[in-house]
Design an enzyme around this catalytic site. Sequence first.
Site, PDB file in Angstrom:
ATOM      1  N   ASP A 113      -8.673  -8.032  12.307  1.00 11.09           N
ATOM      2  CA  ASP A 113      -9.879  -7.776  12.028  1.00 11.09           C
ATOM      3  C   ASP A 113     -11.075  -8.795  11.531  1.00 11.09           C
ATOM      4  OD1 ASP A 113      -9.682  -4.776  12.574  1.00 11.09           O
ATOM      5  OD2 ASP A 113      -9.173  -4.235  10.418  1.00 11.09           O
TER       6      ASP A 113
ATOM      7  N   GLU B  18     -19.337   3.942  -0.468  1.00 10.29           N
ATOM      8  CA  GLU B  18     -18.328   3.058  -1.546  1.00 10.29           C
ATOM      9  C   GLU B  18     -19.422   3.253  -2.731  1.00 10.29           C
ATOM     10  OE1 GLU B  18     -18.699   2.116   1.714  1.00 10.29           O
ATOM     11  OE2 GLU B  18     -16.689   2.165   2.587  1.00 10.29           O
TER      12      GLU B  18
ATOM     13  N   PHE C  98     -15.103  -3.461   0.397  1.00  9.83           N
ATOM     14  CA  PHE C  98     -16.092  -2.247   0.062  1.00  9.83           C
ATOM     15  C   PHE C  98     -16.024  -1.958  -1.235  1.00  9.83           C
ATOM     16  CE2 PHE C  98     -14.281  -1.938   4.755  1.00  9.83           C
ATOM     17  CZ  PHE C  98     -15.216  -3.028   5.124  1.00  9.83           C
TER      18      PHE C  98
ATOM     19  N   ARG D   3      -2.076  -4.909   3.550  1.00 12.80           N
ATOM     20  CA  ARG D   3      -1.928  -4.225   4.639  1.00 12.80           C
ATOM     21  C   ARG D   3      -0.351  -4.235   5.142  1.00 12.80           C
ATOM     22  NH1 ARG D   3      -2.194  -4.370  10.360  1.00 12.80           N
ATOM     23  NH2 ARG D   3      -3.192  -2.494  11.377  1.00 12.80           N
TER      24      ARG D   3
ATOM     25  N   SER E 286      -5.281   4.725   6.002  1.00  9.79           N
ATOM     26  CA  SER E 286      -4.781   3.134   5.730  1.00  9.79           C
ATOM     27  C   SER E 286      -4.534   3.028   4.407  1.00  9.79           C
ATOM     28  CB  SER E 286      -5.585   2.447   6.588  1.00  9.79           C
ATOM     29  OG  SER E 286      -6.998   2.795   6.426  1.00  9.79           O
TER      30      SER E 286
ATOM     31  N   HIS F 288      -5.906  -3.628   1.793  1.00  6.90           N
ATOM     32  CA  HIS F 288      -6.500  -4.466   2.858  1.00  6.90           C
ATOM     33  C   HIS F 288      -6.907  -6.086   2.181  1.00  6.90           C
ATOM     34  CE1 HIS F 288      -5.271  -1.484   5.497  1.00  6.90           C
ATOM     35  NE2 HIS F 288      -5.726  -1.853   6.510  1.00  6.90           N
TER      36      HIS F 288
ATOM     37  N   ARG G  65       0.775  -1.117  -0.184  1.00  9.35           N
ATOM     38  CA  ARG G  65       0.009  -0.055   0.112  1.00  9.35           C
ATOM     39  C   ARG G  65       1.023   1.296   0.075  1.00  9.35           C
ATOM     40  NH1 ARG G  65      -2.518   0.662   6.009  1.00  9.35           N
ATOM     41  NH2 ARG G  65      -0.927  -0.684   7.060  1.00  9.35           N
TER      42      ARG G  65
END
Lengths: 294, 332
Positions: free
Chosen positions: B131, B72, B97, B181, B51, B123, B24
Amino acid sequence: MPHVRQTLAPLTDAKLRKLELQANAIRQDLLKMLTQAGSGHSAGPLGMADIFTALYFHVLNHNPRKPEWSERDRLFLSNGHIAPIRYTAMAHAGYFPKSELSTLRQLGSRLQGHPEYRLLPALENTSGPLGDGSPQAVGMAYVGMLEKAPWHVYCCMSDGELAAGITWEAALFAGKHKLHNLTWIIDRNNIQIDGYTEDIMPLEPLHDKFAAFGFTVLEIDGHNIREFVEACDRSKATWETPTVIIAHTIPGKGVSYMEFEPAWHGKPPQQGDELNSALKELRTLNGKIQSEME
Amino acid sequence: MPLVKAAKLSPKIFHKDIAKIPTRNGFGEGLVLAGEADERVMVLCADLTESTRTEAFKRAFPDRFVQLGVSEQSLAAIAAGMALAGRIPFIASYACFSPGRNWEQIRTTACLQEVNVKIAGAHAGVSVGPDGATHQMLEDIALMRVLPNMIVLVPCDAIETRKAVLAAVQHEGPVYIRFAREKTPVFTTDKSPFAIGKAQILNTGSDVAIVACGPLVYEALLAAKELETHGVSAKVINCPSIKPLDEATLIAAAKQCGAVVTVEEAQAAGGLGGAMAELLGSNYPVPIERVGLEDTFGQSGTPDELLEHYKLTAPWIIKAAKRVIKRKLHLY
Ligand SMILES: Cc1ncc(C[n+]2csc(CCOP(=O)(O)OP(=O)(O)O)c2C)c(N)n1
Ligand SMILES: [Mg+2]
C-alpha cells in the site's frame, strides 16, 4: 492572461468509438498490471476507466511529453486507491512506457500503491488517505482564479470518501469563492469497503446536498463517454459556480463477476482463470465496439 | 540462550514451525472477550471492519457495534460522547487515520476530558507492505506518547495484543493500542505476564540491553541468540508499555549493561527510542543506539523487503548492539 471561455473539441462519433476502444484496452492492461502486482484495487479503477480515458484522450488540455507544462489542466485524484487506472491511462497517453506498469507496488517503483506526487510528474497530489485530495484541488483552483490562469482544475473523488467532513469543509470554501474553474468528479458506484454506501453512511440526496453547497450539479452515466464529455463542457462554460459531476458507475465495470461486488474493492484478479476470463470478456466487448464502427 | 523462566515463553520459540498470527487477530479476540466481560464495551469502526478484525465483535454484539463510514474525526469525538455517557468505546481504524487524522479530537475529547476512549491503531509500521507510505503509520507512538493521560501499548504478538485489550478495559481513561497487519511469530503464551506499566525481561544478559516493542521483539530475540555465538551477552526486554514506561526495570538494565539498543517499527525519534533517551538521559545516561525509522517515510514493497530495507531486522540489531558496546568501551 485574460480569462477566455474555453470549450472542448467536438466529439465526433468516430472519436467516441476510438475512445471506447481505448478504454477497453486500458481495462485489459489495468487487470494484467493488478494481477502481476498481486495486490491492489480492482472495482474502483474498472468503474472509472471510461472517465479516465475521456479525461486523458479528450478532455484535458495537457502534453504527456511536457508533463509539467505550466498551462496544463490540473487533474487531482482524491481517492488514491484507484491509482492503477490513472497509471494505466497515463501510460497509454504517453507519460511513461507501458512496460513500467509491471512495477506497480514494488520496492523502488514510481508507481506506488497509492500515488505519490514527488515520484511521477503531473500527478498533482499524493493521495490514499481519503478526503485529502479535493481540498487541495480547491486550493489550486483558488490560486488559478486569483491569477486568471488558463487552466482548469479537475478532481476525481469517490462516494465512500464523502463521509469525511473535510470534503464538505472544502465544498463550503469552493461555494463561497464560486470556483468556476473547478470540477469535482464523483465516482458514484455505491460501494465502499464494508458494503453499500447507503448502508454504511447514507449520502442521498447527494444532488441536493451539493446544490445546497453552491455547486452546479450534473448527473451522468459514468460509462457514457459522450455524457461525460458534455458535462465537462458545461462545467467549463459555467461561470457562476463550481461544478460537481456525479458519475453513476458500476464498480468492476467490464468484468461481470466483479460488477457491483464490494468484495472486489481491494483485491486483484488471480493469475489463471480469474484473469483469463476477465480478459476474454473484454476482448469480446472490443469486437462488439468494432463491429458498431463498421 | 538464557531465557527467563518467569516470562513463560512458548517452548516453540526458536522452532521453524512457530505459529504465525497477525497481532490484529489478537485485537479481534480480545474485543469479543471484553464485550462478554463488560456490557459497557462498544466498538466503533470507520469502514474497515474486516481488516481491523472487529467483525467477530460485530457478529457477537451487533447492538454494540457502530459503523461510521470514512469519518475518523467524528469517530474519536462520537466515541468520547459515548464514553461521557458511561460506555467504554473502542475506535478501530488504520493507525494513519486514527490516531493520525483525529489527533486533536483525541487530545481534547479523550485526554483532556480524561474519558474512557480506547484507540486501536491497525496496520502500523512499514510491514503494511505494498500500500505504500500513505498507509504505513510510523509516527503514532510519538503522537500518542506526548498526550497527558494517555496510555500507549505496543504488544509483541497476537496473545499479548489480546491481553492489552483486556487491560485497556480495566484501565479508567484513554488507551492507545498499536498493532500490525502481517502474520508474526506468537512467542508468548497465555501465562506470560502482562501489565500496563511493566516491561518483561525475556533473556538475561550483561553486555547490552535490547529494549524492543511490537513484533520486532522477536527479531531482538533472534539477534540476541546470534550475538551469543559472537560472545556477546545481550539482555532482551519486551517493552509493550511505552507509556507509562517501566522505569525501574529499564534503568536497572541500563545500569547493569551500560549500553542500550532500542528496536521499533516506527520513527525512532519520538518513539520508544525517544522515550528511552529521555528516561536514561534524566536518570542514568548510557550510550543508546536506536533501531527504527530514521526520519524517513516508507514505500511500497513486500513486508520482508521493507523491514530489511529500513534496517529493522535481526542483522541490523546485531550491528547496533556491537556499535553501542564499542561506544560504551570508548572504542570510538
Ligand atoms: C481517511 C481514510 N480512511 C480509511 C481509508 C481506508 N479505505 C480505503 S478505500 C476505502 C473505501 C472508501 O470507499 P470508496 O472510495 O467509495 O471505495 P470504492 O468505491 O473504490 O470501492 C476505505 C475506507 C482511507 N484510505 N482513508
Ligand atoms: Mg465507492
